[in-house]
Design an enzyme around this catalytic site. Structure first.
Site, PDB file in Angstrom:
ATOM      1  N   LYS A   1       6.425  -8.458   2.263  1.00 52.99           N
ATOM      2  CA  LYS A   1       5.297  -8.022   3.098  1.00 52.99           C
ATOM      3  C   LYS A   1       5.212  -8.833   4.394  1.00 52.99           C
ATOM      4  CE  LYS A   1       2.506  -6.059  -0.673  1.00 52.99           C
ATOM      5  NZ  LYS A   1       1.173  -6.060  -1.353  1.00 52.99           N
TER       6      LYS A   1
ATOM      7  N   HIS B   1       5.765  -6.596  -2.744  1.00 51.23           N
ATOM      8  CA  HIS B   1       5.394  -5.360  -3.457  1.00 51.23           C
ATOM      9  C   HIS B   1       6.489  -5.032  -4.470  1.00 51.23           C
ATOM     10  CE1 HIS B   1       4.329  -1.180  -4.320  1.00 51.23           C
ATOM     11  NE2 HIS B   1       5.631  -0.949  -4.247  1.00 51.23           N
TER      12      HIS B   1
HETATM   13  N1  UDP Z   1      -5.022  -5.040  -2.744  1.00 55.54           N
HETATM   14  C1  UDP Z   1      -6.100  -5.562  -2.046  1.00 55.54           C
HETATM   15  N2  UDP Z   1      -7.307  -5.727  -2.698  1.00 55.54           N
HETATM   16  C2  UDP Z   1      -7.474  -5.381  -3.999  1.00 55.54           C
HETATM   17  C3  UDP Z   1      -6.371  -4.838  -4.702  1.00 55.54           C
HETATM   18  C4  UDP Z   1      -5.176  -4.678  -4.050  1.00 55.54           C
HETATM   19  O1  UDP Z   1      -5.969  -5.871  -0.852  1.00 55.54           O
HETATM   20  O2  UDP Z   1      -8.568  -5.551  -4.545  1.00 55.54           O
HETATM   21  C5  UDP Z   1      -3.728  -4.851  -2.059  1.00 55.54           C
HETATM   22  C6  UDP Z   1      -2.679  -5.896  -2.449  1.00 55.54           C
HETATM   23  O3  UDP Z   1      -1.882  -6.179  -1.302  1.00 55.54           O
HETATM   24  C7  UDP Z   1      -1.891  -5.155  -3.507  1.00 55.54           C
HETATM   25  C8  UDP Z   1      -1.897  -3.724  -2.960  1.00 55.54           C
HETATM   26  O4  UDP Z   1      -3.201  -3.576  -2.397  1.00 55.54           O
HETATM   27  O5  UDP Z   1      -0.591  -5.693  -3.657  1.00 55.54           O
HETATM   28  C9  UDP Z   1      -1.677  -2.638  -3.988  1.00 55.54           C
HETATM   29  O6  UDP Z   1      -2.577  -2.824  -5.068  1.00 55.54           O
HETATM   30  P1  UDP Z   1      -2.110  -2.657  -6.588  1.00 55.54           P
HETATM   31  O7  UDP Z   1      -3.341  -2.664  -7.427  1.00 55.54           O
HETATM   32  O8  UDP Z   1      -1.185  -1.492  -6.700  1.00 55.54           O
HETATM   33  O9  UDP Z   1      -1.341  -4.038  -6.882  1.00 55.54           O
HETATM   34  P2  UDP Z   1       0.213  -4.362  -7.042  1.00 55.54           P
HETATM   35  O10 UDP Z   1       0.856  -3.186  -7.730  1.00 55.54           O
HETATM   36  O11 UDP Z   1       0.764  -4.584  -5.640  1.00 55.54           O
HETATM   37  O12 UDP Z   1       0.264  -5.615  -7.872  1.00 55.54           O
HETATM   38 MG    MG Z   2       0.753  -1.176  -7.306  1.00 52.54          MG
END
Ligand code: UDP
Ligand code: MG
Length: 139
Positions: A11, A117
């Site tokens: 990222k 990610h």
């Molecule tokens: N994110 C955020 N706030 C939150 C949850 C997620 O800014 O409360 C962002 C964070 O960068 C995360 C991305 O959104 O990696 C995608 O969220 P997801 O729940 O899919 O998490 P991941 O799969 O990346 O662990």
């Molecule tokens: Mg995710």
């Protein structure tokens, strides 16, 4: 275990902080193969399509601002159990909850700015790899 493909992003926070090399080294040390790699700058439109499941969420505006603020490194990884292996290497979404030694613990600074990610399922991996890579770019 089956050979899988998964999709990974270094990222903007980690690229700007010059952690890309350490993250790529960790991938290679894990035994996963990098079969596609490119540097890109996401646009708001590309970001919305990629994070379609999150567009309606409260944190989306902040997520889009972050993901478009600077260049990213996009990768397709291949190997045994690649989806889970890469998620385990990254650690929990919130670096505060991530295991010691994980990439998000080492290089992330908040739940939003969390360095990497990774796809979370075979369905999302197939979508995400094909969203950014043509099959001719995977070798
Ligand atoms: N994110 C955020 N706030 C939150 C949850 C997620 O800014 O409360 C962002 C964070 O960068 C995360 C991305 O959104 O990696 C995608 O969220 P997801 O729940 O899919 O998490 P991941 O799969 O990346 O662990
Ligand atoms: Mg995710």
């Amino acid at each position: 275990m089956a050979i899988e493909r998964t999709f990974a992003i270094i990222k903007p926070d980690a690229v700007a902080s010059r952690f890309s090399g350490q993250i790529i080294q960790a991938i290679e040390d894990s035994g996963l193969q990098i079969i596609g790699l490119k540097r890109a700058r996401l646009t708001p439109g590309i970001c919305k399509g990629f994070y379609h499941e999150h567009v309606s969420k409260g944190f989306y505006a902040e997520l889009e601002a972050f993901m478009t603020e600077g260049p990213v490194i996009l990768m397709c990884l291949s190997g045994d159990d690649a989806i889970k292996k890469w998620r385990d290497l990254m650690g929990a979404t919130n670096p505060a909850n991530a295991q010691n030694g994980s990439l998000r613990k080492k290089f992330g600074t908040s739940i939003g700015r969390n360095a990497t990610h990774g796809s979370d399922s075979p369905t999302s991996a197939a979508f995400e790899v094909s969203y950014f890579f043509d099959s001719s770019e995977l070798n």
